[in-house]
Design a protein around this motif. Structure first.
Motif, mmCIF file in Angstrom:
data_model
loop_
_atom_site.group_PDB
_atom_site.id
_atom_site.type_symbol
_atom_site.label_atom_id
_atom_site.label_comp_id
_atom_site.label_asym_id
_atom_site.label_seq_id
_atom_site.Cartn_x
_atom_site.Cartn_y
_atom_site.Cartn_z
ATOM 1 N N GLU A 1 4.000 12.731 -7.048
ATOM 2 C CA GLU A 1 2.819 12.153 -7.801
ATOM 3 C C GLU A 1 2.601 10.718 -7.859
ATOM 4 O OE1 GLU A 1 2.821 14.561 -11.555
ATOM 5 O OE2 GLU A 1 2.373 12.821 -12.446
ATOM 6 N N VAL A 2 1.596 10.435 -7.485
ATOM 7 C CA VAL A 2 1.389 8.909 -7.341
ATOM 8 C C VAL A 2 0.017 8.428 -8.539
ATOM 9 C CG1 VAL A 2 0.520 7.005 -6.391
ATOM 10 C CG2 VAL A 2 1.894 8.537 -4.996
ATOM 11 N N SER A 3 0.570 7.796 -9.233
ATOM 12 C CA SER A 3 -0.669 7.482 -10.312
ATOM 13 C C SER A 3 -0.717 5.790 -10.459
ATOM 14 C CB SER A 3 -0.103 7.716 -11.607
ATOM 15 O OG SER A 3 0.979 7.514 -11.932
ATOM 16 N N VAL A 4 -1.771 5.319 -10.414
ATOM 17 C CA VAL A 4 -2.193 4.092 -10.676
ATOM 18 C C VAL A 4 -2.454 3.461 -11.841
ATOM 19 C CG1 VAL A 4 -3.603 2.105 -9.415
ATOM 20 C CG2 VAL A 4 -2.901 4.233 -8.194
ATOM 21 N N GLY A 5 -2.125 2.414 -12.447
ATOM 22 C CA GLY A 5 -2.418 1.803 -13.808
ATOM 23 C C GLY A 5 -2.833 0.236 -13.745
ATOM 24 N N ALA A 6 -3.118 -0.470 -14.748
ATOM 25 C CA ALA A 6 -3.465 -1.828 -14.617
ATOM 26 C C ALA A 6 -2.354 -2.554 -14.105
ATOM 27 C CB ALA A 6 -3.999 -2.248 -16.080
ATOM 28 N N GLY A 7 -2.331 -3.079 -12.834
ATOM 29 C CA GLY A 7 -1.152 -3.868 -12.187
ATOM 30 C C GLY A 7 -0.104 -3.137 -11.852
ATOM 31 N N ARG B 1 6.095 9.480 -8.688
ATOM 32 C CA ARG B 1 7.159 10.257 -9.594
ATOM 33 C C ARG B 1 7.370 11.388 -8.456
ATOM 34 N NH1 ARG B 1 6.545 14.170 -13.375
ATOM 35 N NH2 ARG B 1 8.526 14.216 -14.954
ATOM 36 N N SER B 2 8.779 11.763 -8.405
ATOM 37 C CA SER B 2 9.240 12.841 -7.138
ATOM 38 C C SER B 2 10.035 13.773 -8.020
ATOM 39 C CB SER B 2 9.683 12.408 -6.162
ATOM 40 O OG SER B 2 8.940 11.247 -5.445
ATOM 41 N N ILE B 3 9.879 15.201 -7.666
ATOM 42 C CA ILE B 3 10.915 16.075 -8.052
ATOM 43 C C ILE B 3 11.586 16.701 -7.178
ATOM 44 C CG2 ILE B 3 10.887 18.282 -9.461
ATOM 45 C CD1 ILE B 3 8.125 17.374 -11.004
ATOM 46 N N LEU B 4 13.053 16.412 -7.241
ATOM 47 C CA LEU B 4 13.917 17.030 -6.391
ATOM 48 C C LEU B 4 14.339 18.391 -6.841
ATOM 49 C CD1 LEU B 4 15.904 14.112 -5.412
ATOM 50 C CD2 LEU B 4 14.532 15.092 -3.747
ATOM 51 N N GLN B 5 13.664 19.283 -6.681
ATOM 52 C CA GLN B 5 13.802 20.715 -7.393
ATOM 53 C C GLN B 5 15.318 21.380 -7.222
ATOM 54 O OE1 GLN B 5 11.530 22.034 -9.028
ATOM 55 N NE2 GLN B 5 12.092 24.342 -9.316
ATOM 56 N N ASP B 6 15.877 21.228 -5.973
ATOM 57 C CA ASP B 6 16.875 21.831 -5.796
ATOM 58 C C ASP B 6 18.082 21.129 -6.592
ATOM 59 O OD1 ASP B 6 15.756 23.716 -4.179
ATOM 60 O OD2 ASP B 6 16.323 22.866 -2.146
ATOM 61 N N ALA B 7 17.901 19.884 -6.582
ATOM 62 C CA ALA B 7 19.110 19.258 -7.413
ATOM 63 C C ALA B 7 18.896 19.083 -8.903
ATOM 64 C CB ALA B 7 19.182 17.601 -6.626
ATOM 65 N N GLY B 8 17.691 19.343 -9.277
ATOM 66 C CA GLY B 8 16.968 19.112 -10.715
ATOM 67 C C GLY B 8 17.211 17.924 -11.275
ATOM 68 N N VAL B 9 16.420 16.972 -10.149
ATOM 69 C CA VAL B 9 16.485 15.434 -10.415
ATOM 70 C C VAL B 9 15.223 15.159 -10.263
ATOM 71 C CG1 VAL B 9 17.311 13.226 -9.547
ATOM 72 C CG2 VAL B 9 19.022 15.080 -9.984
ATOM 73 N N THR B 10 14.709 14.206 -11.247
ATOM 74 C CA THR B 10 13.382 13.604 -11.246
ATOM 75 C C THR B 10 13.746 12.139 -11.099
ATOM 76 O OG1 THR B 10 12.430 14.966 -12.888
ATOM 77 C CG2 THR B 10 11.224 13.062 -12.547
ATOM 78 N N VAL B 11 12.763 11.477 -9.879
ATOM 79 C CA VAL B 11 13.103 10.123 -9.628
ATOM 80 C C VAL B 11 11.610 9.454 -9.736
ATOM 81 C CG1 VAL B 11 13.854 8.577 -8.052
ATOM 82 C CG2 VAL B 11 14.767 10.838 -7.671
ATOM 83 N N SER C 1 0.946 -1.314 0.346
ATOM 84 C CA SER C 1 -0.045 0.028 -0.117
ATOM 85 C C SER C 1 0.757 1.164 -0.119
ATOM 86 C CB SER C 1 -0.798 -0.267 1.247
ATOM 87 O OG SER C 1 -1.562 -1.069 1.221
ATOM 88 N N ILE C 2 0.624 2.178 -0.880
ATOM 89 C CA ILE C 2 1.436 3.376 -1.255
ATOM 90 C C ILE C 2 0.521 4.572 -0.907
ATOM 91 C CG2 ILE C 2 2.721 4.642 -2.869
ATOM 92 C CD1 ILE C 2 3.838 1.824 -4.140
ATOM 93 N N ASP C 3 1.073 5.519 -0.053
ATOM 94 C CA ASP C 3 0.152 6.623 0.114
ATOM 95 C C ASP C 3 0.212 7.443 -0.784
ATOM 96 O OD1 ASP C 3 -0.741 8.428 2.558
ATOM 97 O OD2 ASP C 3 0.723 9.712 1.439
ATOM 98 N N ARG C 4 -1.044 7.986 -1.251
ATOM 99 C CA ARG C 4 -1.179 8.969 -2.529
ATOM 100 C C ARG C 4 -0.527 10.323 -2.471
ATOM 101 N NH1 ARG C 4 -5.038 6.167 -6.161
ATOM 102 N NH2 ARG C 4 -6.030 4.584 -4.791
ATOM 103 N N ALA C 5 -0.454 10.655 -1.319
ATOM 104 C CA ALA C 5 0.192 12.103 -1.264
ATOM 105 C C ALA C 5 1.605 12.013 -1.261
ATOM 106 C CB ALA C 5 -0.374 12.762 -0.081
ATOM 107 N N SER C 6 2.285 11.141 -0.105
ATOM 108 C CA SER C 6 3.891 11.156 0.022
ATOM 109 C C SER C 6 4.664 10.412 -0.724
ATOM 110 C CB SER C 6 3.984 10.914 1.451
ATOM 111 O OG SER C 6 3.527 9.571 1.964
#
Ligand SMILES: [Zn+2]
Length: 532
Positions: free
Chosen positions: A85-91, A96-106, A35-40
């Motif tokens: 940002e948490v998104s749910v698809g089939a299975g 997706r997280s944005i580390l603004q200061d480091a300029g990195v998306t994970v 289970s994954i929290d949709r906000a954090s």
């Protein structure tokens, strides 16, 4: 449309409140539910066979970003992200997280897997101004007491043949970590109780440098089970982790191994060896192993004197009904045991060693030589007792002259020198596996040992093929951890086997606590039960 400020003041907390209470995104497979929290984006529950495994919410990942000039690092997780940002698809669930200061998306992606488990992958975009040194994914803060039953809890780690820690064992020795390829011989660990539990496994066909870790935290009775991917020391490079598999397992390490085996056996390192690649037949003839020393102990005698060997071997075979004997004949190095890498002429002489080995060969006895792997001994103090003899060794000058440029350079730009740890130990550096000296050293040593009559070349003191990463920019490899390490080690292992085989068809290679990826180059191995 414009809203008055007072309207926002009401709507915004309301929205946060709704998001905070939204039911988590979940994925479920055979016996496992995440289970994954949709906000954090945090993992808030992980159950195996209905048993909650999680001790507390876990971040999806940790990235280590390093400033190339100062070499200072910061460890960032999704808690540092400006937006998640948490998104749910089939299975699948995508975080997706944005580390603004480091300029990195994970981006972390969880998927249902056909095997009945869940897979996790994490991709990190190229940091524009930093070195991405490591990516840890998954990170699971697990209950160290599984299912409330302390006595039944077991942690399995992949060191050597694999070892198990009880709860009391974790308390006593909280650190559990194994690097791969190396001290971790395979890509899996497990935590389970009487009703089963969880196994976390790698599915990395490239066998990239990583560590399987499960340190214990007494304060919260927690095991943080994680895979840390160690990356080249190169500015601005992106990385996507190989797949990790989470699966529910039964109440034994064997059940976790059963999940790993079908995958592992399909990999390039597990192919059946035939023809020239096959181990020599004599290894499978039911041998008895016996130790021996060429150098006298402190009392002035050897356990078996040079001319007694045929008689001792004959009687040993008779007593045990063995068809043959494998001698672990030590102290053949010219300057004393483990004084690597300049071993020759042999002690007491090439001729004498050759004579001893030839004298027992008609009795179907052969000898193994423990070769001190990548060690470059610099200096050692003598340690002598009645039944032990470790010679003093001073190779400081030669190290400065010849070793310094060959050996592994640490992250700080200095040679990586390890201080003595055991009574027989000395200060030593490690030869860089990719250096031309190292590549030539092993086959040349194999040739000399095979000519003296040794039948097994054992890569010792580099358990599992372990070597610290080299950050040199002068050795012809990329600085820092990378696939070059495994490739270079495989290359000299193959050359060693070939050089020995050119002298004798009986020649075989061996490794202490072997990692699976080196199996293609090994004929046999030594390992210790419970080698933690
Ligand atoms: Zn190097």
């Amino acid at each position: 449309m414009k809203y008055p400020r007072w309207a926002l003041a009401i709507v915004l907390p309301l929205a946060l409140c709704v998001t905070g209470h939204a039911s988590p995104a979940t994925l479920e497979t055979r016996g496992l539910r995440i289970s994954i929290d949709r906000a954090s984006g945090d993992i808030v529950s992980l159950t195996a066979h209905g048993v909650e495994m999680l001790a507390q919410p876990s971040r999806q990942w940790v990235v280590r970003l390093t400033d190339p000039a100062s070499r200072q690092s910061q460890w960032l997780d999704s808690g540092h992200a400006r937006a998640t940002e948490v998104s749910v698809g089939a299975g699948l669930i995508r975080v997706r997280s944005i580390l603004q200061d480091a300029g990195v998306t994970v981006e972390a992606v969880w998927k249902q897997d056909a095997s009945g488990g869940l897979t996790a992958r994490c991709s990190v975009s190229a940091p524009p101004k930093a070195i991405l040194e490591s990516v840890t994914c998954p990170v699971l803060k697990l209950r160290a007491t599984v299912d409330g039953d302390r006595d039944a809890t077991r942690l399995f780690m992949p060191g050597g043949d694999g070892f198990i820690a009880t709860h009391a064992g974790m308390v006593k020795n909280p650190w559990a970590g194994r690097s791969y390829p190396g001290w971790a011989s395979m890509q899996f660990m497990a935590l389970y109780g009487a009703r089963g539990g969880l196994t976390v496994q790698g599915r990395d066909r490239q066998a990239l440098p990583k560590a399987f870790e499960a340190p214990y935290d007494a304060g919260s009775d927690m095991v943080e089970m994680r895979i840390v991917h160690h990356l080249p020391f190169v500015l601005g490079r992106a990385f996507a982790t190989p797949t990790a598999l989470l699966s529910a397992c039964g109440p034994s390490w064997q059940s976790a191994a059963d999940i790993y085996k079908p995958w592992a056996r399909r990999q390039w390192w597990a192919r059946r060896k035939t023809g020239d690649a096959a181990p020599p037949a004599w290894l499978s003839t039911g041998l008895l192993t016996m130790g021996g020393h060429l150098r006298p102990f402190g009392m002035g005698k050897r356990p078996v004197e040079a001319d007694q060997w045929p008689e001792v071997v004959r009687r040993l075979k008779e007593a045990f009904g063995a068809s043959g004997v494998l001698l672990d004949l030590r102290e053949w190095e010219h300057d004393g045991i483990y004084t690597s890498p300049f071993y020759f002429p042999l002690y007491p002489s090439d001729e004498e060693v050759k004579r001893i080995l030839a004298s027992v060969r008609p009795l179907n006895a052969r000898a193994t030589a423990m070769v001190s792997g990548l060690q470059w001994m610099i200096e050692r103090k003598a340690y002598t007792t009645d039944t032990y003899n470790v010679t003093a060794f001073d190779g400081r000058e030669r190290f400065e002259r010849e070793g310094r440029q060959v050996c592994v350079i640490g992250r700080d730009g200095q040679p990586d020198i390890a201080e003595p740890y055991f009574t027989w130990d000395g200060a030593k550096a490690r030869m860089c596996p990719a250096h031309a000296f190292t590549q030539a050293h092993f086959p040349a040593t194999a040739r000399r040992l095979a000519e003296a009559g040794f039948a097994i070349f054992e890569f010792d003191q580099m358990n599992g093929g372990q070597c610290p990463p080299c950050y040199s920019s002068d050795h012809g490899h990329e600085p820092g951890p990378g696939p070059w390490m495994r490739e270079a080690i495989s290359r000299f292992m193959a050359a060693t086997r070939k050089a020995g085989r050119a002298v004798s068809r009986e020649f075989a290679t061996s490794l202490e606590d072997p990692c699976e990826v080196y199996l293609p180059h090994l004929d046999t191995y030594i390992s210790r039960a419970g080698h933690t």
